[in-house]
Design an enzyme around this catalytic site. Structure first.
Site, short mmCIF file in Angstrom:
data_model
loop_
_atom_site.label_atom_id
_atom_site.label_comp_id
_atom_site.label_asym_id
_atom_site.label_seq_id
_atom_site.Cartn_x
_atom_site.Cartn_y
_atom_site.Cartn_z
N CYS A 34 1.09 -0.76 7.59
CA CYS A 34 1.65 0.20 8.56
C CYS A 34 2.06 -1.00 9.27
O CYS A 34 2.69 -1.21 9.88
CB CYS A 34 0.74 1.03 8.47
N HIS A 86 1.09 4.76 3.95
CA HIS A 86 -0.33 4.92 3.96
C HIS A 86 -0.49 5.34 2.01
O HIS A 86 -1.34 6.27 1.78
CB HIS A 86 -1.14 5.34 4.25
N GLU A 125 -2.46 4.51 0.36
CA GLU A 125 -3.70 4.58 -0.03
C GLU A 125 -4.62 5.87 0.51
O GLU A 125 -5.99 6.65 0.15
CB GLU A 125 -4.88 3.61 0.49
#
Length: 333
Positions: free
Chosen positions: A142, A234, A236
């Site tokens: 990011c 993202h 994750e």
């Protein structure tokens, strides 16, 4: 923080991590050393640790992973978060005294109008230069991805008209070992106010691996001595990460810490929840008070968000890449 991760056992606490000599005598498979530079906001600090540890454990296979947590010292922290970092994390100076196969660098909450005006800019750019020749591969997530391409190739990010926030279907653009056996489409969480454009990246020599029709570029790469992997999103994030961010932003609006009411994350809540949240928004605009957060409705996510499936494939492939190159000497120390 120095944690040992293996699929066939629990994640060892820092106090239980075997010494290097003990590991050398009993390896049971290739071992990788991975560092996490966790610069996420205080409210997401511990969740980010857990998310990456769980991902690495699920992807480890027969490998053991020695996992170190760091944070840039110039990231502004609350007293509680600062205490956690100082007591649980390794000092950033230790990074340069060890050999790392892989590095993961998260973004941070922006506080300045321009990236190169952020208080952590110098620390971050020094880390970028170090990682180019001292890791086999580094993941930039990011805001860290935006900072890296700005520093390396002067690729400027662009402000979006509205926040890119939700779960997006991302398609594979070109075949690459990183996306091998990944689900199609990859459902990836994005949460950002800016983007780097695909044309700018291509002109600068980056290769785009995945993109979304709505969110634009998702994953892109560039090969230096280290393979740099950039996530605009993202992968994750767990299923509730976007919900926590959305509720945080509602709380900030009600406390008058932000002027705009946050938009709903796209393709995230089910239809009934979106209707309830639309009614709550109308009420919040009329009765703007922090106590109103106690009356938020119950929230239900869509059944098809498929959180984590894309990340499982991406991190499994990343660890395979690191393992396959573990014996190759690093160019510099």
């Amino acid at each position: 923080m120095n944690v040992l991760i293996a699929r066939d056992q629990g994640i060892a606490s820092p106090a239980l991590v075997p010494a290097e000599d003990d590991l050398a005598r009993d390896r049971g498979g290739a071992e990788l050393t991975i560092g996490l530079i966790n610069n996420m906001p205080d409210t997401a600090l511990k969740a980010t640790e857990r998310q990456f540890m769980k991902l690495l454990q699920a992807a480890a296979g027969h490998r053991r992973i020695r996992f170190h947590c760091f944070s840039l010292p110039s990231v502004t922290r609350s007293p509680e978060a600062k205490w956690h970092v100082e007591s649980e994390y390794s000092d950033l100076s230790d990074l340069r005294r060890q050999t790392f196969d892989g590095l993961i660098v998260t973004g941070a909450e922006p506080v300045a109008p321009e990236l190169n005006q952020e208080p952590y800019w110098r620390d971050l750019t020094e880390l970028i230069d170090w990682a180019k020749v001292n890791t086999r591969s580094t993941i930039w997530s990011c805001l860290a991805a935006h900072a890296a391409v700005l520093h390396l190739d002067r690729v400027e990010r662009q402000r979006l008209p509205t926040k890119c926030h939700g779960i997006f279907d991302c398609e594979t653009v070109t075949g690459d070992p990183l996306t091998r056996d990944a689900p199609a489409p990859l459902k990836i969480s994005h949460s950002r106010l800016n983007e780097v454009a695909e044309d700018d990246l291509s002109r600068a020599g980056y290769e785009v691996l995945t993109r979304s029709a709505q969110a634009g570029v998702d994953i892109f790469v560039r090969q230096y001595a280290s393979r740099f992997i950039f996530f605009q999103g993202h992968p994750e994030y767990d299923a509730l990460s976007l919900q926590r961010e959305y509720l945080r932003d509602i709380g900030r609006y009600l406390a008058r810490e932000r002027e705009a009411y946050p938009a709903l994350p796209l393709s995230y809540f089910d239809a009934a929840t979106e209707e309830k949240l639309a009614r709550f928004e109308r009420r919040a605009r009329q009765q703007r008070h922090p106590a109103l957060t106690n009356e938020l409705p119950a929230l239900t996510l869509r059944a098809d968000i498929d959180a984590g499936s894309a990340a499982a494939a991406l991190f499994r492939n990343w660890l395979q890449y690191l393992g396959a190159n573990a014996d190759a000497p690093l160019l510099a120390r």
